[in-house]
Design a protein around this motif. Structure first.
Motif, PDB file in Angstrom:
ATOM      1  N   ILE A 163       0.969  -0.887   0.602  1.00  0.00           N
ATOM      2  CA  ILE A 163      -0.292  -0.353   0.336  1.00  0.00           C
ATOM      3  C   ILE A 163       1.344   1.088   0.270  1.00  0.00           C
ATOM      4  CG2 ILE A 163      -1.413   0.987   1.566  1.00  0.00           C
ATOM      5  CD1 ILE A 163      -2.947  -1.139   2.346  1.00  0.00           C
ATOM      6  N   MET A 164       1.959   1.135   0.400  1.00  0.00           N
ATOM      7  CA  MET A 164       3.481   2.105   0.815  1.00  0.00           C
ATOM      8  C   MET A 164       3.500   2.370  -0.369  1.00  0.00           C
ATOM      9  SD  MET A 164       6.341   2.173   3.250  1.00  0.00           S
ATOM     10  CE  MET A 164       4.996   2.507   4.263  1.00  0.00           C
TER      11      MET A 164
ATOM     12  N   SER B 293      -3.746   4.911   0.974  1.00  0.00           N
ATOM     13  CA  SER B 293      -1.790   4.716   1.565  1.00  0.00           C
ATOM     14  C   SER B 293      -1.528   5.140   2.648  1.00  0.00           C
ATOM     15  CB  SER B 293      -0.577   5.009   0.189  1.00  0.00           C
ATOM     16  OG  SER B 293      -0.765   6.714  -0.560  1.00  0.00           O
TER      17      SER B 293
END
Length: 238
Positions: free
Chosen positions: A65-66, A102
């Protein structure tokens, strides 16, 4: 002696460019604003859902997600000239939603009041910096190379800090990052303006509309990064 008709034609052309430039800048800010609204809505919804936060931001999934928005933004930049204007706009909106996902963790870490205060502080600073970039007569295009090199350095430093978890390095990244994206806000605004002025009479409406989307993306990234770095200093813990 100057020909009155020539003067009138020149004045009409200048007025047309000014009107077109205002419309172009309004389009850029409008697209950016819509992207920010999507990001905020997704971040708020996910960030206030404990079950989603627990499932998404643990283990390997948090790294996916980052880094997913970083991969997506390079994809969007590479595809912008190969897709239609509508597709480019949809890709930008999809990116905005992914970015919201994010950063959703901020609602689980910081108080809502501090997030709101930081957002409005960022908005005021962004408006001032963008106005400077739009109105200044000084050519600040030379800032570009230095600022982009700074962004690359920030990315490398942030990746390193994932593993070493240094609070001092995190502070330095936030302070330097805030300055870099403040500079990029002014630089990108002037660049958007100059690009329009260079292409205004070329009759390439679709290209200009795509340029508006890319301009909105650049300003969106500047705003969001300024907000995240400023939150490091202003954010109150839950």
């Amino acid at each position: 002696m100057a020909n009155p008709q020539t003067i009138r034609r020149a004045g009409t052309a200048a007025a047309h460019i000014d009107e077109g430039l205002r419309a172009h800048m309004n389009r850029v800010y409008g697209i950016m604003g819509l992207g920010m609204a999507i990001t905020g809505a997704v971040a708020y919804y996910v960030g206030n859902n404990d079950a989603l936060i627990a499932s998404l931001f643990t283990g390997a999934s948090r790294y996916v997600i980052m880094f997913a928005p970083l991969v997506f933004v390079f994809f969007l930049g590479g595809m912008i000239n190969r897709v239609s204007e509508n597709t480019a706009r949809l890709l930008f909106m999809a990116f905005s939603a992914l970015m919201g996902l994010s950063i959703a963790w901020i609602f689980a870490v910081y108080t809502g009041i501090s997030i709101t205060q930081t957002f409005f502080t960022t908005a005021i600073a962004f408006a001032g910096l963008s106005l400077y970039g739009y109105t200044t007569k000084k050519d600040i295009s030379g800032w570009g190379t230095f600022l982009i090199m700074g962004v690359i350095g920030l990315i490398v430093a942030a990746i390193i800090n994932i593993f070493i978890e240094s609070s001092a390095l995190s502070f330095a990244i936030s302070a330097i990052g805030l300055l870099i994206f403040a500079g990029l806000t002014a630089y990108d605004t002037q660049n958007i303006k100059n690009t329009y002025l260079a292409m205004a009479n070329a009759g390439q409406d679709e290209w200009l509309n795509k340029a508006a989307i890319m301009g909105a993306l650049n300003l969106y990234l500047n705003f969001l990064n300024m907000f995240m770095f400023l939150l490091h200093f202003m954010g109150g813990q839950e």
